[in-house]
Design an enzyme around this catalytic site. Structure first.
Site, PDB file in Angstrom:
ATOM      1  N   LYS A  22      -2.986  23.712   7.402  1.00 19.94           N
ATOM      2  CA  LYS A  22      -3.757  23.763   6.093  1.00 19.94           C
ATOM      3  C   LYS A  22      -5.265  23.092   6.044  1.00 19.94           C
ATOM      4  O   LYS A  22      -5.983  23.239   4.884  1.00 19.94           O
ATOM      5  CB  LYS A  22      -2.477  22.423   5.710  1.00 19.94           C
ATOM      6  CG  LYS A  22      -2.625  21.477   4.528  1.00 19.94           C
ATOM      7  CD  LYS A  22      -1.971  20.624   4.111  1.00 19.94           C
ATOM      8  CE  LYS A  22      -2.049  19.536   4.150  1.00 19.94           C
ATOM      9  NZ  LYS A  22      -2.818  18.627   3.458  1.00 19.94           N
ATOM     10  N   ASN A  23      -5.000  21.466   6.564  1.00 21.28           N
ATOM     11  CA  ASN A  23      -6.321  20.436   6.286  1.00 21.28           C
ATOM     12  C   ASN A  23      -8.231  22.380   6.769  1.00 21.28           C
ATOM     13  O   ASN A  23      -9.012  21.839   6.087  1.00 21.28           O
ATOM     14  CB  ASN A  23      -6.667  19.471   6.832  1.00 21.28           C
ATOM     15  CG  ASN A  23      -5.772  18.943   6.807  1.00 21.28           C
ATOM     16  OD1 ASN A  23      -4.791  19.510   4.928  1.00 21.28           O
ATOM     17  ND2 ASN A  23      -5.214  17.602   6.983  1.00 21.28           N
ATOM     18  N   ARG A  92      -6.358  16.910  -3.025  1.00 24.38           N
ATOM     19  CA  ARG A  92      -7.811  16.058  -3.046  1.00 24.38           C
ATOM     20  C   ARG A  92      -8.484  16.926  -2.540  1.00 24.38           C
ATOM     21  O   ARG A  92      -9.892  16.631  -2.895  1.00 24.38           O
ATOM     22  CB  ARG A  92      -7.563  15.671  -1.859  1.00 24.38           C
ATOM     23  CG  ARG A  92      -8.186  14.885  -0.686  1.00 24.38           C
ATOM     24  CD  ARG A  92      -8.671  13.685  -1.266  1.00 24.38           C
ATOM     25  NE  ARG A  92      -9.427  12.470  -0.328  1.00 24.38           N
ATOM     26  CZ  ARG A  92      -9.886  11.798  -1.157  1.00 24.38           C
ATOM     27  NH1 ARG A  92     -10.024  11.197  -2.004  1.00 24.38           N
ATOM     28  NH2 ARG A  92     -11.032  10.902   0.099  1.00 24.38           N
ATOM     29  N   CYS A 116      -2.071  13.630  -2.344  1.00 25.41           N
ATOM     30  CA  CYS A 116      -1.105  12.195  -1.695  1.00 25.41           C
ATOM     31  C   CYS A 116      -1.280  11.546  -2.144  1.00 25.41           C
ATOM     32  O   CYS A 116      -2.395  10.171  -1.622  1.00 25.41           O
ATOM     33  CB  CYS A 116      -0.068  12.057  -0.002  1.00 25.41           C
ATOM     34  SG  CYS A 116       0.306  13.395   0.232  1.00 25.41           S
ATOM     35  N   ARG A 121      -7.968   5.785  -1.440  1.00 23.68           N
ATOM     36  CA  ARG A 121      -9.112   7.104  -1.281  1.00 23.68           C
ATOM     37  C   ARG A 121      -9.902   7.638  -2.449  1.00 23.68           C
ATOM     38  O   ARG A 121     -10.268   8.575  -2.717  1.00 23.68           O
ATOM     39  CB  ARG A 121      -7.731   8.166  -1.315  1.00 23.68           C
ATOM     40  CG  ARG A 121      -6.575   8.314  -0.405  1.00 23.68           C
ATOM     41  CD  ARG A 121      -5.823   9.736  -0.243  1.00 23.68           C
ATOM     42  NE  ARG A 121      -6.040  10.117   0.677  1.00 23.68           N
ATOM     43  CZ  ARG A 121      -5.853  11.656   0.668  1.00 23.68           C
ATOM     44  NH1 ARG A 121      -4.723  12.168  -0.379  1.00 23.68           N
ATOM     45  NH2 ARG A 121      -6.247  12.823   1.690  1.00 23.68           N
ATOM     46  N   ASP A 124     -16.739   7.498  -2.497  1.00 23.50           N
ATOM     47  CA  ASP A 124     -17.522   7.545  -1.907  1.00 23.50           C
ATOM     48  C   ASP A 124     -18.738   7.867  -1.316  1.00 23.50           C
ATOM     49  O   ASP A 124     -20.206   8.123  -1.318  1.00 23.50           O
ATOM     50  CB  ASP A 124     -17.865   5.641  -2.015  1.00 23.50           C
ATOM     51  CG  ASP A 124     -17.325   5.116  -1.214  1.00 23.50           C
ATOM     52  OD1 ASP A 124     -16.613   5.876  -0.713  1.00 23.50           O
ATOM     53  OD2 ASP A 124     -17.487   4.009  -0.537  1.00 23.50           O
ATOM     54  N   ASP A 304      -1.871  11.321  10.559  1.00 26.19           N
ATOM     55  CA  ASP A 304      -0.773  12.259  10.011  1.00 26.19           C
ATOM     56  C   ASP A 304       0.185  12.568  10.341  1.00 26.19           C
ATOM     57  O   ASP A 304       1.875  12.574   9.467  1.00 26.19           O
ATOM     58  CB  ASP A 304      -1.730  13.693   9.140  1.00 26.19           C
ATOM     59  CG  ASP A 304      -2.360  13.888   8.344  1.00 26.19           C
ATOM     60  OD1 ASP A 304      -2.858  12.452   8.003  1.00 26.19           O
ATOM     61  OD2 ASP A 304      -3.649  14.964   8.805  1.00 26.19           O
ATOM     62  N   ILE A 326      -5.938   3.626   8.364  1.00 23.25           N
ATOM     63  CA  ILE A 326      -6.132   4.852   7.861  1.00 23.25           C
ATOM     64  C   ILE A 326      -6.821   4.452   7.178  1.00 23.25           C
ATOM     65  O   ILE A 326      -7.388   4.594   5.302  1.00 23.25           O
ATOM     66  CB  ILE A 326      -6.519   6.139   8.062  1.00 23.25           C
ATOM     67  CG1 ILE A 326      -6.642   6.682   9.833  1.00 23.25           C
ATOM     68  CG2 ILE A 326      -7.272   7.038   7.494  1.00 23.25           C
ATOM     69  CD1 ILE A 326      -7.704   6.351  10.695  1.00 23.25           C
ATOM     70  N   ARG A 396       3.907  21.334  -0.482  1.00 23.03           N
ATOM     71  CA  ARG A 396       2.628  21.405   0.716  1.00 23.03           C
ATOM     72  C   ARG A 396       1.689  21.670   1.670  1.00 23.03           C
ATOM     73  O   ARG A 396       0.464  21.766   1.217  1.00 23.03           O
ATOM     74  CB  ARG A 396       1.800  19.908  -0.714  1.00 23.03           C
ATOM     75  CG  ARG A 396       1.944  19.754  -1.817  1.00 23.03           C
ATOM     76  CD  ARG A 396       1.545  18.176  -2.291  1.00 23.03           C
ATOM     77  NE  ARG A 396      -0.013  18.491  -1.608  1.00 23.03           N
ATOM     78  CZ  ARG A 396      -1.060  17.621  -1.771  1.00 23.03           C
ATOM     79  NH1 ARG A 396      -0.073  16.167  -1.738  1.00 23.03           N
ATOM     80  NH2 ARG A 396      -1.918  17.954  -1.565  1.00 23.03           N
TER      81      ARG A 396
HETATM   82  N1  EPU Z   1     -13.375   7.116   2.660  1.00 20.79           N
HETATM   83  C1  EPU Z   1     -13.572   6.266   1.776  1.00 20.79           C
HETATM   84  N2  EPU Z   1     -14.662   6.865   1.062  1.00 20.79           N
HETATM   85  C2  EPU Z   1     -14.802   8.289   1.377  1.00 20.79           C
HETATM   86  C3  EPU Z   1     -13.779   8.847   2.070  1.00 20.79           C
HETATM   87  C4  EPU Z   1     -12.720   8.562   2.824  1.00 20.79           C
HETATM   88  O1  EPU Z   1     -13.936   4.913   1.790  1.00 20.79           O
HETATM   89  O2  EPU Z   1     -15.709   8.524   0.780  1.00 20.79           O
HETATM   90  C5  EPU Z   1     -12.135   6.482   3.815  1.00 20.79           C
HETATM   91  C6  EPU Z   1     -10.699   6.547   3.061  1.00 20.79           C
HETATM   92  O3  EPU Z   1     -10.149   5.848   2.144  1.00 20.79           O
HETATM   93  C7  EPU Z   1      -9.534   6.672   4.396  1.00 20.79           C
HETATM   94  C8  EPU Z   1     -10.516   6.702   6.207  1.00 20.79           C
HETATM   95  O4  EPU Z   1     -12.182   6.997   5.416  1.00 20.79           O
HETATM   96  O5  EPU Z   1      -9.883   5.359   4.320  1.00 20.79           O
HETATM   97  C9  EPU Z   1     -10.630   8.323   5.681  1.00 20.79           C
HETATM   98  O6  EPU Z   1     -10.320   9.093   5.116  1.00 20.79           O
HETATM   99  P1  EPU Z   1     -11.142  11.225   5.611  1.00 20.79           P
HETATM  100  O7  EPU Z   1     -12.290  10.862   4.502  1.00 20.79           O
HETATM  101  O8  EPU Z   1     -10.826  11.464   7.019  1.00 20.79           O
HETATM  102  O9  EPU Z   1      -9.494  11.839   4.748  1.00 20.79           O
HETATM  103  P2  EPU Z   1      -9.392  12.695   4.147  1.00 20.79           P
HETATM  104  O10 EPU Z   1     -10.488  13.813   4.017  1.00 20.79           O
HETATM  105  O11 EPU Z   1      -9.148  12.597   2.822  1.00 20.79           O
HETATM  106  C10 EPU Z   1      -8.097  14.938   5.333  1.00 20.79           C
HETATM  107  C11 EPU Z   1      -7.308  14.972   5.176  1.00 20.79           C
HETATM  108  C12 EPU Z   1      -5.737  14.471   5.567  1.00 20.79           C
HETATM  109  C13 EPU Z   1      -5.974  13.459   6.905  1.00 20.79           C
HETATM  110  C14 EPU Z   1      -7.244  12.437   6.605  1.00 20.79           C
HETATM  111  C15 EPU Z   1      -7.547  11.724   7.964  1.00 20.79           C
HETATM  112  C16 EPU Z   1      -7.208  17.067   4.367  1.00 20.79           C
HETATM  113  C17 EPU Z   1      -7.341  17.705   2.745  1.00 20.79           C
HETATM  114  N3  EPU Z   1      -6.759  15.583   3.900  1.00 20.79           N
HETATM  115  O12 EPU Z   1      -7.894  13.502   4.207  1.00 20.79           O
HETATM  116  O13 EPU Z   1      -4.506  14.767   6.010  1.00 20.79           O
HETATM  117  O14 EPU Z   1      -4.984  12.047   6.766  1.00 20.79           O
HETATM  118  O15 EPU Z   1      -8.906  13.569   6.754  1.00 20.79           O
HETATM  119  O16 EPU Z   1      -7.341  12.350   9.720  1.00 20.79           O
HETATM  120  O17 EPU Z   1      -8.241  17.843   4.912  1.00 20.79           O
HETATM  121  C18 EPU Z   1      -2.792  14.899   5.207  1.00 20.79           C
HETATM  122  O18 EPU Z   1      -2.681  16.497   5.770  1.00 20.79           O
HETATM  123  O19 EPU Z   1      -1.052  14.647   4.946  1.00 20.79           O
HETATM  124  C19 EPU Z   1      -3.775  14.215   4.851  1.00 20.79           C
HETATM  125  C20 EPU Z   1      -3.266  13.394   3.956  1.00 20.79           C
END
Ligand code: EPU
Length: 429
Positions: A22-23, A92, A116, A121, A124, A304, A326, A396
């Site tokens: 998915k991701n 997202r 989710c 999340r 920035d 996850d 996280i 999803r």
């Molecule tokens: N963060 C910030 N600022 C930002 C971006 C991230 O503070 O601008 C923080 C987040 O709040 C979090 C941490 O950095 O505390 C990590 O977030 P990350 O950006 O790595 O997560 P993401 O890209 O939003 C993806 C996956 C998530 C998975 C995370 C961590 C997708 C669509 N989603 O999210 O997947 O948990 O990486 O590995 O790729 C899921 O599949 O169930 C899921 C939530």
């Protein structure tokens, strides 16, 4: 409303081929506006997040077609820089189209991201990085509006290795003039997959899969033919299904090195695990032992899998501790598992689990995707018939989950018939 009904107590046995990630698929689809060619994607999972993303691409003018399970996207026709409706159900990664649309059209408008509800999340890092690449972005009435006359390479550093920000900025920088470096980049396999996809379209990227990524801007990206790698979270969930039902499941078509943290923790819990070149097998010969887990960015234990893992640890001998580092509130599964007899308490971001011998059936609600997976696992192990509501969250990210579990011997059904796979009915936009 559709619900899942699961009659638990049957050991699941057999082999399950894991569908595309998915991701990774969502990250690839975010990069589509960068290309002016024909993109052919194999192994794209048939899940609702992918269909929402494809509808967004169509609304920007892409032609999208499924043929025999392969996805064909003609990006040459993309003409629009804003979606037809801004109130469509947000995901997202819809927001990760912002940079690629700016690179293509010089302007873009996208709603604030959804996804989710597992913590704040913020975005920035994405916004700061896009600004460093030369974009001007404002938040107006719940939408990000951006303009970028000319994207230029920059030195970007993240306070935390965000997977999404690494993917978004790496993709955008492929068309920026000059060199971009991303320091403290995420090293998740989905970042590496995206880099391979971008390079297949003509991008020049070095260091993906390490914490420093260098992108040498090029003037255009073309089409490509690419296979989405297997989903390590779905793989992990099926391994847990083997362990929790005291069954014997082999997941195939995966990269075992992507599952190392999970495999090590299963072994620590005294579950029998074997690995081959593209498979992992779990035999749940005994009740697991209680263990401690701390979620970390890759290659640490994935956040996850924390929620599904807690379903297994709910029936462990002794106590377990899961520290979520996280997200602030990835705990929606806890109260529902407690309805099924689990003994779990939450202290800040830590879940403390006192293992019980048996879970019992109940009617429970999924609060998010991985909470839903945890409830399915608990239902497979519980006595009696468990009912799971809010299963749209599960759809999803888990492709044909009840069909796959049924093939392993599970008694699981939807109250309404599963929709016809969208792959089979979709035609040109
Ligand atoms: N963060 C910030 N600022 C930002 C971006 C991230 O503070 O601008 C923080 C987040 O709040 C979090 C941490 O950095 O505390 C990590 O977030 P990350 O950006 O790595 O997560 P993401 O890209 O939003 C993806 C996956 C998530 C998975 C995370 C961590 C997708 C669509 N989603 O999210 O997947 O948990 O990486 O590995 O790729 C899921 O599949 O169930 C899921 C939530």
């Amino acid at each position: 409303m559709e619900v899942l009904k699961i009659r638990g107590g049957t050991p699941l046995v057999g082999e399950v081929e894991i569908p595309g990630s998915k991701n990774a698929a969502l990250a690839l689809l975010s990069a589509v506006p960068l290309s002016k060619g024909q993109i052919v994607l194999h192994n794209v999972p048939d899940i609702s997040d992918v269909h929402i993303k494809l509808n967004m691409l169509k609304s920007f003018g892409a032609l999208v077609e499924w043929r025999e399970g392969t996805l064909y996207i003609d990006a040459s026709t993309m003409h629009s820089w804003k979606p037809e409706e801004v109130d469509q159900r947000p995901i997202r990664t819809g927001f990760y189209l912002l940079g690629p649309l700016l690179a293509r059209h010089g302007r873009a408008l996208l709603p604030m991201p959804g996804g989710c509800k597992i913590g704040a999340r913020p975005v920035d890092y994405h916004l700061k990085g896009l600004a460093m690449l030369g974009a001007k972005i404002e938040l107006v009435n719940g939408c990000y509006q951006g303009v970028a006359e000319h994207l230029k390479g920059a030195e970007i550093y993240f306070d935390f290795p965000s997977a999404g920000a690494t993917q978004h900025l790496m993709a955008t920088a492929t068309l920026a003039e000059g060199v971009t470096t991303i320091q403290n980049a995420a090293i998740e396999p989905e970042v590496t997959a995206l880099a391979a996809f971008l390079c297949a379209m003509g991008a020049r990227i070095e260091g993906a899969g390490t914490s420093t990524i260098t992108i040498m801007g090029v003037s255009q990206l073309n089409g490509c033919n690419f296979r989405v790698p297997a989903d390590r979270m779905q793989a992990g969930t099926y391994l847990l299904a083997g362990a929790i039902t005291r069954g014997d499941i082999r997941v195939t078509g995966i990269l075992p090195e992507d599952q190392t943290a999970m495999v090590q923790k299963l072994k620590e819990a005294e579950i029998t695990v074997d690995e081959g070149p593209d498979w992992v097998r779990v035999r749940g010969e005994r009740r697991p032992k209680g263990i401690r887990i701390r979620t970390m960015p890759h290659p640490g234990f994935p956040t996850d899998i924390q929620q599904p893992m807690s379903a297994l640890l709910a029936i462990a001998k002794g106590s377990s501790v899961i520290e979520e580092t996280i997200y602030e509130s990835r705990i929606g599964h806890v109260a529902e598992l407690c309805r099924m007899g689990a003994q779990m308490t939450i202290q800040n971001r830590t879940t403390i689990i006192e293992g019980v011998e048996q879970l019992h059936y109940a009617t429970v609600e999924a609060s998010d995707l991985r909470a839903g997976a945890a409830l399915i696992l608990a239902g497979l192990a519980a006595d009696g018939e468990t009912t799971i509501k809010n299963i749209h969250f599960i759809d999803r990210g888990y492709e044909y989950i009840e069909q796959r579990l049924t093939s392993l011997g599970a008694h699981i059904k939807r109250t309404d018939k599963r929709r016809t796979p969208i792959k089979d009915i979709e035609t040109h936009s």
